[in-house]
Design a protein around this motif. Structure first.
Motif, PDB file in Angstrom:
ATOM      1  N   PHE A  30      35.968  52.340  42.564  1.00  0.00           N
ATOM      2  CA  PHE A  30      36.405  52.021  41.204  1.00  0.00           C
ATOM      3  C   PHE A  30      35.300  51.249  40.486  1.00  0.00           C
ATOM      4  CE2 PHE A  30      38.721  49.932  37.814  1.00  0.00           C
ATOM      5  CZ  PHE A  30      39.542  50.961  37.370  1.00  0.00           C
ATOM      6  N   PRO A  31      35.005  51.593  39.222  1.00  0.00           N
ATOM      7  CA  PRO A  31      33.932  50.902  38.503  1.00  0.00           C
ATOM      8  C   PRO A  31      34.327  49.466  38.138  1.00  0.00           C
ATOM      9  CG  PRO A  31      34.914  52.602  37.111  1.00  0.00           C
ATOM     10  CD  PRO A  31      35.572  52.693  38.445  1.00  0.00           C
ATOM     11  N   VAL A  32      33.695  48.522  38.796  1.00  0.00           N
ATOM     12  CA  VAL A  32      34.002  47.112  38.572  1.00  0.00           C
ATOM     13  C   VAL A  32      32.707  46.336  38.348  1.00  0.00           C
ATOM     14  CG1 VAL A  32      34.115  46.667  41.062  1.00  0.00           C
ATOM     15  CG2 VAL A  32      35.187  45.071  39.496  1.00  0.00           C
ATOM     16  N   LEU A  33      32.730  45.476  37.348  1.00  0.00           N
ATOM     17  CA  LEU A  33      31.594  44.605  37.069  1.00  0.00           C
ATOM     18  C   LEU A  33      31.737  43.378  37.955  1.00  0.00           C
ATOM     19  CD1 LEU A  33      29.073  43.982  35.458  1.00  0.00           C
ATOM     20  CD2 LEU A  33      30.537  43.020  33.662  1.00  0.00           C
ATOM     21  N   ASP A  34      30.871  43.281  38.929  1.00  0.00           N
ATOM     22  CA  ASP A  34      30.989  42.249  39.958  1.00  0.00           C
ATOM     23  C   ASP A  34      30.359  40.940  39.494  1.00  0.00           C
ATOM     24  OD1 ASP A  34      31.340  40.796  42.239  1.00  0.00           O
ATOM     25  OD2 ASP A  34      30.254  42.161  43.556  1.00  0.00           O
ATOM     26  N   LEU A  35      31.072  40.257  38.617  1.00  0.00           N
ATOM     27  CA  LEU A  35      30.703  38.924  38.147  1.00  0.00           C
ATOM     28  C   LEU A  35      31.942  38.046  38.246  1.00  0.00           C
ATOM     29  CD1 LEU A  35      28.615  39.854  34.965  1.00  0.00           C
ATOM     30  CD2 LEU A  35      27.734  39.017  37.160  1.00  0.00           C
ATOM     31  N   PRO A  36      31.779  36.740  38.309  1.00  0.00           N
ATOM     32  CA  PRO A  36      32.953  35.872  38.462  1.00  0.00           C
ATOM     33  C   PRO A  36      33.790  35.770  37.184  1.00  0.00           C
ATOM     34  CG  PRO A  36      30.942  34.561  38.370  1.00  0.00           C
ATOM     35  CD  PRO A  36      30.520  35.993  38.376  1.00  0.00           C
ATOM     36  N   VAL A  37      35.088  35.539  37.386  1.00  0.00           N
ATOM     37  CA  VAL A  37      35.966  35.263  36.251  1.00  0.00           C
ATOM     38  C   VAL A  37      35.679  33.852  35.746  1.00  0.00           C
ATOM     39  CG1 VAL A  37      37.776  36.841  37.043  1.00  0.00           C
ATOM     40  CG2 VAL A  37      37.873  34.426  37.693  1.00  0.00           C
ATOM     41  N   GLY A  38      36.214  33.548  34.572  1.00  0.00           N
ATOM     42  CA  GLY A  38      36.043  32.216  34.001  1.00  0.00           C
ATOM     43  C   GLY A  38      36.888  31.183  34.730  1.00  0.00           C
ATOM     44  N   GLU A  39      36.977  30.017  34.147  1.00  0.00           N
ATOM     45  CA  GLU A  39      37.636  28.894  34.812  1.00  0.00           C
ATOM     46  C   GLU A  39      39.097  28.711  34.435  1.00  0.00           C
ATOM     47  OE1 GLU A  39      35.190  25.432  34.324  1.00  0.00           O
ATOM     48  OE2 GLU A  39      33.460  26.412  35.233  1.00  0.00           O
ATOM     49  N   ALA A  40      39.632  29.571  33.577  1.00  0.00           N
ATOM     50  CA  ALA A  40      41.045  29.444  33.204  1.00  0.00           C
ATOM     51  C   ALA A  40      41.925  29.709  34.423  1.00  0.00           C
ATOM     52  CB  ALA A  40      41.393  30.408  32.083  1.00  0.00           C
ATOM     53  N   THR A  41      43.028  29.006  34.487  1.00  0.00           N
ATOM     54  CA  THR A  41      43.941  29.131  35.618  1.00  0.00           C
ATOM     55  C   THR A  41      44.883  30.316  35.467  1.00  0.00           C
ATOM     56  OG1 THR A  41      43.889  26.733  35.786  1.00  0.00           O
ATOM     57  CG2 THR A  41      45.605  27.857  37.019  1.00  0.00           C
ATOM     58  N   ASN A  42      45.329  30.560  34.237  1.00  0.00           N
ATOM     59  CA  ASN A  42      46.336  31.590  33.977  1.00  0.00           C
ATOM     60  C   ASN A  42      45.834  32.609  32.965  1.00  0.00           C
ATOM     61  OD1 ASN A  42      48.388  30.362  35.586  1.00  0.00           O
ATOM     62  ND2 ASN A  42      48.670  28.856  33.956  1.00  0.00           N
ATOM     63  N   PRO A  43      46.406  33.818  33.001  1.00  0.00           N
ATOM     64  CA  PRO A  43      46.110  34.782  31.940  1.00  0.00           C
ATOM     65  C   PRO A  43      46.477  34.201  30.572  1.00  0.00           C
ATOM     66  CG  PRO A  43      47.212  35.861  33.767  1.00  0.00           C
ATOM     67  CD  PRO A  43      47.279  34.377  34.028  1.00  0.00           C
ATOM     68  N   SER A  44      46.074  34.874  29.530  1.00  0.00           N
ATOM     69  CA  SER A  44      46.207  34.322  28.186  1.00  0.00           C
ATOM     70  C   SER A  44      47.648  34.113  27.749  1.00  0.00           C
ATOM     71  CB  SER A  44      45.504  35.224  27.171  1.00  0.00           C
ATOM     72  OG  SER A  44      46.218  36.422  26.980  1.00  0.00           O
ATOM     73  N   GLU A  45      47.793  33.110  26.913  1.00  0.00           N
ATOM     74  CA  GLU A  45      49.039  32.903  26.190  1.00  0.00           C
ATOM     75  C   GLU A  45      49.062  33.947  25.078  1.00  0.00           C
ATOM     76  OE1 GLU A  45      50.339  28.778  25.271  1.00  0.00           O
ATOM     77  OE2 GLU A  45      49.718  29.341  23.249  1.00  0.00           O
ATOM     78  N   ILE A  46      50.239  34.454  24.744  1.00  0.00           N
ATOM     79  CA  ILE A  46      50.349  35.429  23.655  1.00  0.00           C
ATOM     80  C   ILE A  46      51.307  34.877  22.610  1.00  0.00           C
ATOM     81  CG2 ILE A  46      50.959  37.789  22.995  1.00  0.00           C
ATOM     82  CD1 ILE A  46      50.321  38.669  25.847  1.00  0.00           C
ATOM     83  N   ARG A  47      50.811  34.794  21.355  1.00  0.00           N
ATOM     84  CA  ARG A  47      51.593  34.246  20.244  1.00  0.00           C
ATOM     85  C   ARG A  47      51.442  35.109  18.997  1.00  0.00           C
ATOM     86  NH1 ARG A  47      53.613  29.172  20.302  1.00  0.00           N
ATOM     87  NH2 ARG A  47      53.059  27.885  22.079  1.00  0.00           N
ATOM     88  N   ASP A  48      52.453  35.055  18.152  1.00  0.00           N
ATOM     89  CA  ASP A  48      52.381  35.687  16.840  1.00  0.00           C
ATOM     90  C   ASP A  48      51.540  34.797  15.922  1.00  0.00           C
ATOM     91  OD1 ASP A  48      53.429  35.991  13.925  1.00  0.00           O
ATOM     92  OD2 ASP A  48      54.121  37.808  14.955  1.00  0.00           O
ATOM     93  N   LEU A  49      50.569  35.377  15.247  1.00  0.00           N
ATOM     94  CA  LEU A  49      49.664  34.596  14.402  1.00  0.00           C
ATOM     95  C   LEU A  49      50.393  33.912  13.255  1.00  0.00           C
ATOM     96  CD1 LEU A  49      46.652  33.838  13.902  1.00  0.00           C
ATOM     97  CD2 LEU A  49      46.574  35.780  12.331  1.00  0.00           C
ATOM     98  N   PHE A  50      51.388  34.576  12.684  1.00  0.00           N
ATOM     99  CA  PHE A  50      52.066  34.034  11.506  1.00  0.00           C
ATOM    100  C   PHE A  50      53.218  33.097  11.858  1.00  0.00           C
ATOM    101  CE2 PHE A  50      50.741  38.246   9.426  1.00  0.00           C
ATOM    102  CZ  PHE A  50      49.513  37.735   9.057  1.00  0.00           C
TER     103      PHE A  50
END
Length: 183
Positions: A155-175
């Motif tokens: 599988f094509p994977v870019l072998d670099l480290p992930v960032g330092e965030a603990t959890n996936p992103s929060e998702i919010r409505d902009l308005f």
């Protein structure tokens, strides 16, 4: 694979795995329905759910988002730096494909400052779709090795480290600021 090899895969409308702020994402060219369909099949994800787009700057999102109702405060919120990855649900242009928005008239976008995302977008020339790299029922991958274990050694994977965030992103409505997913 290195950045250039992953960019070539993206340009050939293939699905790739790349590091983000907290986990590996599965992504593809959002302008390619065939690439998005491959992604949805791989993830066993309904097209109705819609997808997130990630990019290092807003310019990559402008073909997809309807900014006519944006106030200066909305622009500021969308571009602000937060202590955790934040994805914003914004109005989609009527021309934005339903294979990206699903059942919604909106699209989710996240400014991502991970160096890999920045390089991939700059070299490919487009934003990336982003959904966590994991098979149903398995946790999101945090290393390239985990991606290969779940999706196969080739599988094509870019072998670099992930960032330092603990959890996936929060998702919010902009308005409305409604929280759709806790980060």
């Amino acid at each position: 694979m290195n950045i250039q090899q992953i960019v070539e895969q993206l340009k050939q409308n293939e699905v790739v795995a790349y590091p983000t702020e907290a986990v590996f994402g599965l992504g593809c060219n959002p302008n390619s329905e065939s690439a998005v369909q491959k992604l949805l099949v791989l993830k066993q994800r309904s097209v109705e759910k819609g997808l997130i787009l990630v990019a290092p700057c807003l310019d990559y999102f402008l073909p997809f988002i309807d900014t006519t109702a944006f106030s200066q405060a909305d622009w500021d919120r969308l571009q602000a730096k937060y202590d955790r990855p934040t994805t914003w649900v914004v109005p989609a242009k009527t021309t934005t494909p339903k294979f990206l928005t699903g059942q919604f008239d909106s699209i989710a976008v996240r400014l991502c400052d991970h160096p890999a995302v920045k390089q991939l977008c700059e070299q490919a020339g487009f934003a990336l779709t982003s959904t966590s790299a994991n098979l149903t029922t398995l946790p999101p991958c945090r290393t390239a090795e985990e991606v290969k274990t779940q999706f196969g050694a080739d599988f094509p994977v870019l072998d670099l480290p992930v960032g330092e965030a603990t959890n996936p992103s929060e998702i919010r409505d902009l308005f409305t600021h409604q929280l759709f997913r806790q980060g």
